[in-house]
Motif scaffolding. Structure first.
Motif, PDB file in Angstrom:
ATOM      1  N   GLN A  10       1.457  50.597  13.571  1.00 28.07           N
ATOM      2  CA  GLN A  10       0.354  49.846  14.148  1.00 28.07           C
ATOM      3  C   GLN A  10      -0.584  49.323  13.068  1.00 28.07           C
ATOM      4  O   GLN A  10      -1.479  48.538  13.364  1.00 28.07           O
ATOM      5  N   ALA A  11      -0.397  49.758  11.847  1.00 32.85           N
ATOM      6  CA  ALA A  11      -1.245  49.328  10.737  1.00 32.85           C
ATOM      7  C   ALA A  11      -0.373  48.865   9.582  1.00 32.85           C
ATOM      8  O   ALA A  11       0.683  49.445   9.314  1.00 32.85           O
ATOM      9  N   THR A  12      -0.824  47.812   8.897  1.00 32.81           N
ATOM     10  CA  THR A  12      -0.136  47.362   7.697  1.00 32.81           C
ATOM     11  C   THR A  12      -0.158  48.452   6.641  1.00 32.81           C
ATOM     12  O   THR A  12       0.836  48.747   5.991  1.00 32.81           O
ATOM     13  N   LEU A  13      -1.337  49.044   6.473  1.00 31.46           N
ATOM     14  CA  LEU A  13      -1.509  50.128   5.513  1.00 31.46           C
ATOM     15  C   LEU A  13      -2.697  50.966   5.941  1.00 31.46           C
ATOM     16  O   LEU A  13      -3.541  50.538   6.722  1.00 31.46           O
ATOM     17  N   GLY A  14      -2.739  52.174   5.424  1.00 32.77           N
ATOM     18  CA  GLY A  14      -3.871  53.051   5.669  1.00 32.77           C
ATOM     19  C   GLY A  14      -4.490  53.475   4.354  1.00 32.77           C
ATOM     20  O   GLY A  14      -3.798  53.574   3.332  1.00 32.77           O
ATOM     21  N   ILE A  15      -5.792  53.717   4.371  1.00 29.30           N
ATOM     22  CA  ILE A  15      -6.496  54.220   3.191  1.00 29.30           C
ATOM     23  C   ILE A  15      -7.311  55.414   3.655  1.00 29.30           C
ATOM     24  O   ILE A  15      -8.212  55.269   4.486  1.00 29.30           O
ATOM     25  N   CYS A  16      -6.977  56.589   3.142  1.00 27.47           N
ATOM     26  CA  CYS A  16      -7.593  57.781   3.699  1.00 27.47           C
ATOM     27  C   CYS A  16      -7.396  58.986   2.788  1.00 27.47           C
ATOM     28  O   CYS A  16      -6.699  58.922   1.769  1.00 27.47           O
TER      29      CYS A  16
END
Length: 326
Positions: free
Chosen positions: A153-159
Motif C-alpha cells: 500500500q506504500a511505495t516506501l516506508g521510513i520508520c
C-alpha cells in the motif's frame, strides 16, 4: 506445467471481490462495522464471508456473542489478502505509466518524527523535475508503516525498526538521538546540574512505541534506569502531540534532540539528563522487493537512496525483460 481442467475451474468460478470484503471484515473486527464501511446491508456481508469459507473449505472466523477471532486459516488468508489487494490497487498506476511525460503517484508512510534533510531535498528536486507526479504522505506508528509496505500500500516506508521482517528490505538512513525534555510549567524547567536520579518519580509523557519490546526500546531501557518509575500520564503516536503535552507541563518526555533544537533555543523546552550518550535510534527506509514499482516510484526511490548515501537498488526490470537505468 499445463493446468488441468479441474485446476482451472475453481479459479474461474472464484469471486475475487470476496477477498476485499473479508479484508474489511478483519480490519473492522465486526460484520456490522464492515457493512457500514462498505455501504452494504449486514446480511450481504455475512453471506459474503460464508461464501468465501465455502469456496475455500476452511473456517476463517470464530464468531459469537462478544467474540470475533480469526482462525489460523483466517490469519494466513488475511496476510495474503493485504498483499493481493495492495497489488490490485496499484494496477491503474502501473498501466498509466506509458513512457511519456512522467506521471504517477508516490505513497510514503512515515513515523511522525522523521526529520531528515536529504528526504526534503529529494522531494524538492523530484517535484521540480516531475511536477505531474502526485504525492501522499501518511503518518503512523512504525508498525503501521511496516504493515503498509508489506501490503504494497506504500511505495516506501521510513520508520524505526525493532525487528526486521524477512520479506522486506531495510536500508539505514540515519541515526537520531533522543533526549528527555520538560516544558516551562514544569518544576525542573531551567534547572541546571541535574542528574538522572532527579527525574525519578516524575510524570511521564511518551510515544506509544516507548516499550522494551517496541521501536523505542533504547528510550525504554533508559527509563528503566530511573530510581523510581513515575506514572505515564500521556501517550501518542505523533511527535507533535507528545511535544504539545510536554510543553503543556503534563510531564517530562523523550523527543529527538535535533528536531527540537529551535524550541530549546526559544525556551519552550528544557533539556534534561542524560546529557552524554543519549539513547540512539536508527531510522530505515523500508521497501517491498515483491512490489512492482512504477517508473515515478522507482526514480524517486533511487534518488532518495543516492542522496542519502545508502546502498543503491538494482535496476528496474520492466515487462519483456527490458531494463531501465535510474
Amino acid at each position: 506445467m499445463a493446468e488441468t481442467e479441474g485446476q482451472e475451474q475453481p479459479r474461474r468460478s472464484f469471486d475475487w471481490n470476496l477477498l476485499h470484503t473479508f479484508m474489511v471484515i478483519v480490519q473492522e473486527g465486526s460484520i456490522t462495522r464492515a457493512a457500514e464501511r462498505l455501504l452494504y446491508r449486514q446480511p450481504t456481508v455475512s453471506n459474503a464471508l460464508r461464501r468465501l469459507e465455502e469456496q475455500l473449505g476452511k473456517r476463517l472466523v470464530d464468531r459469537g456473542p462478544g467474540r470475533f477471532e480469526l482462525t489460523e486459516h483466517g490469519s494466513v488468508l488475511y496476510r495474503e489478502c493485504q498483499e493481493i489487494c495492495g497489488s490490485i490497487g496499484r494496477l491503474r498506476q502501473l498501466l498509466d505509466d506509458d513512457g511519456a511525460e512522467l506521471t504517477g503517484h508516490l505513497t510514503i508512510h512515515m513515523a511522525s518524527h522523521v526529520a531528515f534533510s536529504p528526504l526534503d531535498e529529494t522531494l524538492a528536486e523530484f517535484h521540480a523535475r516531475h511536477p505531474k507526479v502526485s504525492l501522499d504522505i501518511d503518518i503512523g506508528t512504525s508498525s503501521h508503516v511496516i504493515a503498509s509496505v508489506l501490503a504494497k500500500q506504500a511505495t516506501l516506508g521510513i520508520c524505526l525498526v525493532h525487528e526486521k521482517h524477512p520479506r522486506l528490505d531495510y536500508r539505514l538512513l540515519y541515526r537520531e538521538h533522543f533526549g528527555f525534555f520538560c516544558g516551562p510549567r514544569h518544576r525542573l524547567f531551567r534547572r541546571r546540574g541535574l542528574s538522572l536520579e532527579d527525574l525519578g518519580g516524575e510524570n511521564f509523557v511518551s510515544f506509544r512505541t516507548d516499550q522494551l519490546t517496541d521501536a523505542l526500546r533504547p528510550v525504554a531501557m533508559l527509563r528503566a534506569q530511573l530510581p523510581e518509575q513515575g506514572p505515564t500520564v500521556g501517550t501518542s503516536s505523533n511527535l507533535e502531540e507528545v511535544r504539545r503535552m510536554i510543553v503543556a507541563g503534563l510531564g517530562i518526555g523523550p523527543l529527538p534532540i535535533h528536531v527540537v533544537e529551535r524550541e530549546v533555543r526559544d525556551e519552550l523546552l528544557w533539556r534534561l539528563p542524560p546529557y552524554e550518550e543519549p539513547p540512539a535510534v536508527d531510522i530505515y527506509v523500508v521497501t517491498n522487493p515483491r512490489a512492482t514499482l512504477g517508473r515515478a516510484e522507482r526514480l524517486f526511490l533511487d534518488a532518495l537512496i543516492a542522496r542519502s548515501g545508502v546502498e543503491q537498488l538494482g535496476p528496474l526490470v520492466l515487462p519483456g525483460n527490458r531494463r531501465m537505468a535510474p
